[in-house]
Design an enzyme around this catalytic site. Structure first.
Site, PDB file in Angstrom:
ATOM      1  N   CYS A  79       0.858  -1.187   0.000  1.00 27.62           N
ATOM      2  CA  CYS A  79       0.000   0.000   0.000  1.00 27.62           C
ATOM      3  C   CYS A  79       0.890   1.232   0.000  1.00 27.62           C
ATOM      4  CB  CYS A  79      -0.916  -0.006   1.220  1.00 27.62           C
ATOM      5  SG  CYS A  79      -2.042   1.399   1.272  1.00 27.62           S
ATOM      6  N   HIS A 172      -1.960  -5.098 -10.416  1.00 24.83           N
ATOM      7  CA  HIS A 172      -2.640  -3.959 -11.043  1.00 24.83           C
ATOM      8  C   HIS A 172      -2.852  -4.220 -12.532  1.00 24.83           C
ATOM      9  CE1 HIS A 172      -2.122  -1.280  -7.551  1.00 24.83           C
ATOM     10  NE2 HIS A 172      -1.035  -1.993  -7.343  1.00 24.83           N
ATOM     11  N   GLU A 221     -10.011   0.023  -6.637  1.00 22.02           N
ATOM     12  CA  GLU A 221      -9.123  -0.823  -5.844  1.00 22.02           C
ATOM     13  C   GLU A 221      -9.750  -2.167  -5.502  1.00 22.02           C
ATOM     14  OE1 GLU A 221      -6.843   0.213  -2.535  1.00 22.02           O
ATOM     15  OE2 GLU A 221      -6.528   2.305  -3.153  1.00 22.02           O
ATOM     16  N   CYS A 230      -4.260   5.733  -5.276  1.00 21.74           N
ATOM     17  CA  CYS A 230      -3.643   4.423  -5.001  1.00 21.74           C
ATOM     18  C   CYS A 230      -2.156   4.564  -5.314  1.00 21.74           C
ATOM     19  CB  CYS A 230      -4.289   3.350  -5.879  1.00 21.74           C
ATOM     20  SG  CYS A 230      -3.599   1.697  -5.640  1.00 21.74           S
ATOM     21  N   GLY A 233      -0.824   1.753  -7.315  1.00 16.70           N
ATOM     22  CA  GLY A 233      -1.457   1.869  -8.631  1.00 16.70           C
ATOM     23  C   GLY A 233      -0.802   2.941  -9.488  1.00 16.70           C
TER      24      GLY A 233
HETATM   25  N1  LIG Z   1      -6.345  -2.491  -2.613  1.00 18.07           N
HETATM   26  C1  LIG Z   1      -4.914  -2.853  -2.626  1.00 18.07           C
HETATM   27  C2  LIG Z   1      -4.234  -2.452  -1.304  1.00 18.07           C
HETATM   28  C3  LIG Z   1      -4.186  -0.938  -1.115  1.00 18.07           C
HETATM   29  C4  LIG Z   1      -3.321  -0.278  -2.151  1.00 18.07           C
HETATM   30  C5  LIG Z   1      -3.466   1.237  -2.262  1.00 18.07           C
HETATM   31  N2  LIG Z   1      -4.331   1.872  -1.323  1.00 18.07           N
HETATM   32  C6  LIG Z   1      -2.115   1.928  -2.336  1.00 18.07           C
HETATM   33  O1  LIG Z   1      -1.993   3.090  -1.893  1.00 18.07           O
HETATM   34  O2  LIG Z   1      -1.162   1.308  -2.886  1.00 18.07           O
HETATM   35  C7  LIG Z   1      -4.788  -4.367  -2.840  1.00 18.07           C
HETATM   36  O3  LIG Z   1      -5.633  -5.119  -2.389  1.00 18.07           O
HETATM   37  O4  LIG Z   1      -3.792  -4.772  -3.472  1.00 18.07           O
END
Ligand SMILES: N[C@H](CCC[C@H](N)C(=O)O)C(=O)O
Length: 288
Positions: A79, A172, A221, A230, A233
């Site tokens: 994250c 991603h 997400e 993200c 992301g």
């Molecule tokens: N939903 C993402 C985790 C949070 C990633 C995002 N909030 C960031 O800032 O990288 C997953 O399940 O891979």
């Protein structure tokens, strides 16, 4: 059902991607309750309201350990926005006196540099997110395990999509579009997130290239739906942009997300560096 135990938390955000942080150096949570707790705290009506829950704890492989749980209770492997917030938290609350330290995540160990004294009101952090993972088996994605997915046409629910798939420790799927504001993110996002192609589901980024050093990005997400930003992301979007010949490598690319901007570099050392702000919203206690 609450156990009637009060747990201290801190709500923080990285350009609008907010999480409830619990410091496991001070608090303790039952492992079996963490997933349901993430769902509870994320609920904007019945809980605190956030994109998920992040636990800060000790590590025997790094200075700290970060575990991140999405709003649906699923555990993420990395994250980016959460890492910048964790860095601010541990530095400002004197859990470390170092300005460069390491954090263990399920997706690997990353190194962070805090910039508390850049003279601005904003606390800024640079994270070395490591090298992207591109082989299908590393994502994971169904198909030839050693092949990459670059601008590859896939059919999902009878519709064609051209995907570039990048893992930053978490998966991603990046799509390039002419106008991010015209994309039905909440319609297409979950179709790709849950496609059988992705055994562990996937995060989805829609990217509009402004020029060779600037993109607009919208995010669906995995486990949290539409978020303001993200971090992983944004890194995946820049890697995908370079792989598709849209962006320059080795130079900072500005990624405009709904909640703000991040500066991302896919450097000559093959590692991806992310720089951006981190903010504290509030401290509090909740019933576990
Ligand atoms: N939903 C993402 C985790 C949070 C990633 C995002 N909030 C960031 O800032 O990288 C997953 O399940 O891979």
């Amino acid at each position: 059902m609450s156990e009637g135990i009060k747990v201290k938390f801190t709500k923080m955000h990285g350009i609008g991607n907010s999480y409830v942080f619990v410091n496991l150096f001070e608090e303790s949570l039952l492992e079996r309750r963490v997933s349901s707790l993430a769902q509870r705290v994320a609920d904007v009506h019945m809980g605190i309201g956030s994109d998920g829950l992040i636990l800060i704890g000790p590590s025997d492989r790094a200075d700290f350990c970060m575990r991140i749980f999405n709003a649906d209770g699923s555990e993420g492997k990395n994250c980016g926005n959460g890492l910048r917030c964790l860095a601010k938290y541990v530095y400002e609350r004197k859990l470390t006196d170092k300005k460069r330290f390491t954090v263990e995540t399920l997706g690997g160990i990353v190194s962070v540099d805090v910039h508390p004294d850049e003279g601005r009101t904003v606390f800024s952090v640079t994270v070395d997110m490591g090298a992207p993972h591109l082989r299908k088996q590393e994502v994971p994605m169904v198909g030839d395990p050693d092949s990459y997915t670059i601008d590859e046409r896939v059919n999902i629910d009878g519709q064609p999509y051209w995907l570039t798939v990048v893992s930053m420790g978490n998966p991603h799927a990046v799509l390039f579009v002419p106008d991010v504001d015209a994309v039905p993110v909440s319609t297409i996002g979950p179709l790709i997130e849950r496609a059988p192609l992705f055994p562990e589901r996937i995060n989805v980024e829609f990217v509009q290239v402004k020029n060779r050093k600037e993109i607009d990005c919208r995010v669906w997400e995995r486990g949290s739906g539409v978020t303001q930003a993200c971090g992983t992301g944004a890194c995946a979007a820049v890697v995908a942009g370079v792989l598709n010949g849209h962006l320059d490598r080795h130079v900072p690319v500005t990624v405009h997300l709904m909640g703000g901007d991040l500066e991302i570099v896919w450097a000559a050392d093959s590692r991806v560096y992310m720089k951006g702000p981190a903010h504290t919203i509030a401290d509090g206690k909740f019933d576990v």
